[in-house]
Scaffold this motif. Structure first.
Motif, PDB file in Angstrom:
ATOM      1  N   LEU A  14       0.823  -1.206   0.000  1.00 26.74           N
ATOM      2  CA  LEU A  14       0.000   0.000   0.000  1.00 26.74           C
ATOM      3  C   LEU A  14       0.865   1.268   0.000  1.00 26.74           C
ATOM      4  N   LEU A  15       1.942   1.263   0.791  1.00 29.88           N
ATOM      5  CA  LEU A  15       2.806   2.437   0.883  1.00 29.88           C
ATOM      6  C   LEU A  15       3.560   2.709  -0.427  1.00 29.88           C
ATOM      7  N   LYS A  16       3.744   1.660  -1.225  1.00 27.68           N
ATOM      8  CA  LYS A  16       4.446   1.826  -2.501  1.00 27.68           C
ATOM      9  C   LYS A  16       3.516   2.252  -3.632  1.00 27.68           C
ATOM     10  N   ASP A  17       2.215   2.180  -3.406  1.00 30.11           N
ATOM     11  CA  ASP A  17       1.240   2.428  -4.463  1.00 30.11           C
ATOM     12  C   ASP A  17       0.325   3.581  -4.056  1.00 30.11           C
ATOM     13  N   GLU A  18       0.383   4.678  -4.762  1.00 35.31           N
ATOM     14  CA  GLU A  18      -0.417   5.851  -4.406  1.00 35.31           C
ATOM     15  C   GLU A  18      -1.903   5.686  -4.701  1.00 35.31           C
ATOM     16  N   THR A  19      -2.284   4.505  -5.194  1.00 37.96           N
ATOM     17  CA  THR A  19      -3.716   4.201  -5.333  1.00 37.96           C
ATOM     18  C   THR A  19      -4.136   3.147  -4.296  1.00 37.96           C
ATOM     19  N   GLY A  20      -3.211   2.750  -3.412  1.00 33.99           N
ATOM     20  CA  GLY A  20      -3.413   1.606  -2.538  1.00 33.99           C
ATOM     21  C   GLY A  20      -4.451   1.792  -1.440  1.00 33.99           C
ATOM     22  N   VAL A  21      -5.268   0.742  -1.241  1.00 36.76           N
ATOM     23  CA  VAL A  21      -6.286   0.683  -0.183  1.00 36.76           C
ATOM     24  C   VAL A  21      -6.252  -0.731   0.393  1.00 36.76           C
ATOM     25  N   SER A  22      -6.415  -0.871   1.700  1.00 33.68           N
ATOM     26  CA  SER A  22      -6.426  -2.199   2.294  1.00 33.68           C
ATOM     27  C   SER A  22      -7.157  -2.152   3.635  1.00 33.68           C
ATOM     28  N   TYR A  23      -6.970  -3.195   4.432  1.00 33.88           N
ATOM     29  CA  TYR A  23      -7.525  -3.305   5.786  1.00 33.88           C
ATOM     30  C   TYR A  23      -6.410  -3.861   6.659  1.00 33.88           C
ATOM     31  N   THR A  24      -6.369  -3.469   7.909  1.00 36.94           N
ATOM     32  CA  THR A  24      -5.290  -3.962   8.762  1.00 36.94           C
ATOM     33  C   THR A  24      -5.637  -3.787  10.235  1.00 36.94           C
ATOM     34  N   THR A  25      -4.784  -4.309  11.096  1.00 37.19           N
ATOM     35  CA  THR A  25      -4.986  -4.192  12.546  1.00 37.19           C
ATOM     36  C   THR A  25      -4.479  -2.834  13.029  1.00 37.19           C
ATOM     37  N   PRO A  26      -4.987  -2.341  14.158  1.00 38.19           N
ATOM     38  CA  PRO A  26      -4.464  -1.091  14.717  1.00 38.19           C
ATOM     39  C   PRO A  26      -2.958  -1.141  14.980  1.00 38.19           C
ATOM     40  N   GLY A  27      -2.455  -2.311  15.364  1.00 34.71           N
ATOM     41  CA  GLY A  27      -1.027  -2.440  15.651  1.00 34.71           C
ATOM     42  C   GLY A  27      -0.141  -2.246  14.444  1.00 34.71           C
ATOM     43  N   LEU A  28      -0.692  -2.413  13.229  1.00 40.26           N
ATOM     44  CA  LEU A  28       0.055  -2.170  11.998  1.00 40.26           C
ATOM     45  C   LEU A  28      -0.277  -0.819  11.387  1.00 40.26           C
ATOM     46  N   ALA A  29      -1.469  -0.305  11.651  1.00 46.74           N
ATOM     47  CA  ALA A  29      -1.872   0.991  11.097  1.00 46.74           C
ATOM     48  C   ALA A  29      -1.249   2.159  11.864  1.00 46.74           C
TER      49      ALA A  29
END
Length: 309
Positions: free
Chosen positions: A184-199
């Motif tokens: 996601l960080l490498k792609d300026e169109t990136g969207v995902s879902y994740t845990t608070p500990g990673l966000a």
């Protein structure tokens, strides 16, 4: 001859000592594997436990496509099948949430960082569903990233909204949950879902640089309130998520399990210690507390199991 006997005795003694040390090391060694996003929390528990029990040797063997051939404890992030549950003892240590995130430079982050997601838009953005009503106002220039392998986060995410893991849209990434964040960080169109500990950065408690955490309709009224847009502090987010009435946020347990026929006494000791001490570390690492009644019942079962030699 006398000198030879002394040398022979010394050699035999050293063999016994070495054998004893090797046996003690083997008895005190505990191998842990499982869901990788939980490793920082587990490493904290290992550090605290071994400070009290220096002879204990507890190691994490990183899960790859499969689990290591031999392990004592398994930490998982989704509910196991009935057949698996029958062979293992479980302790539910805490709960994790899954939040929508986007590359901070993306058009998606700019629009939905303000607008937020309700259940309808959530489903249309993240899932393949030929029966869902289409909202033509949704943007098209975004890329969903999801997990390739069967894993706790995508299973939990999909199940909460009434889907299967294979129904999640987008590019499937091999590896662990942190690899979704890297993509996601490498792609300026990136969207995902994740845990608070990673966000979130666990030290600053702010979102990880380059990531926008997307607001969610937490009360299910179809609108995003000012309070629901306040996502700049991890502790504030966790407090909101601990409200039992929240909606549109998948939440699941992380749990340790041990084989019912496991004979490693050190693994049992460590598991009991974790059950008694895990609570104080959960929030620091982005987790929610477990249900107190459920935890107490599982601790009692674990204590009875641990008493069996």
């Amino acid at each position: 001859m006398k000198k030879f006997k002394i040398l022979l005795f010394t050699y035999a003694f050293s063999l016994l000592a070495t054998s004893g040390f090797a046996q003690e090391t083997a008895d005190n060694k505990v191998i842990i594997t499982g869901v990788r996003f939980a490793y920082p929390l587990v490493e904290k528990w290992i550090k605290d436990y071994t400070a009290l029990h220096p002879s204990s040797q507890i190691v994490i063997e990183t899960r790859t496509i499969t689990d290591p051939q031999k392990y004592d404890l398994l930490i998982e992030a989704y509910d196991q099948d009935k057949e698996v549950k029958e062979t293992r003892e479980y302790i539910s240590l805490g709960r994790y949430a899954l939040l929508p995130v986007a590359n901070a430079k993306s058009a998606f982050a700019k629009e939905y960082g303000e607008k937020g997601l309700n259940e309808k838009t959530y489903k249309q953005i993240f899932f393949h569903d030929i029966y869902a009503e289409k909202d033509k106002t949704l943007p098209t220039g975004y890329t969903i990233y999801t997990r390739l392998q069967k894993a706790g986060a995508p299973l939990t995410f999909a199940k909460y909204f009434g889907y299967e893991q294979q129904d999640i849209k987008g590019k499937a990434i091999a590896g662990a949950d942190e690899h979704l964040i890297k993509a996601l960080l490498k792609d300026e169109t990136g969207v995902s879902y994740t845990t608070p500990g990673l966000a979130y950065d666990l030290q600053t408690r702010k979102p990880v640089e380059g990531i926008t955490v997307i607001p969610i309709d937490l009360d299910g009224n179809g609108r995003i309130s000012k309070e629901e847009k306040v996502l700049d502090n991890l502790d504030g987010v966790l407090t909101s998520l601990e409200n039992e009435k929240i909606k549109n946020v998948p939440i699941e347990y992380i749990h340790f399990s041990i084989d019912k026929h496991n004979s490693n006494p050190e693994a049992k000791k460590f598991l009991l210690w974790v059950a008694a001490n895990a609570d104080k570390d959960l929030r620091q690492f982005g987790y929610l507390k477990p249900d107190a009644k459920r935890l107490e019942q599982e601790k009692e079962k674990l204590e009875r199991f641990s008493a069996v030699k």
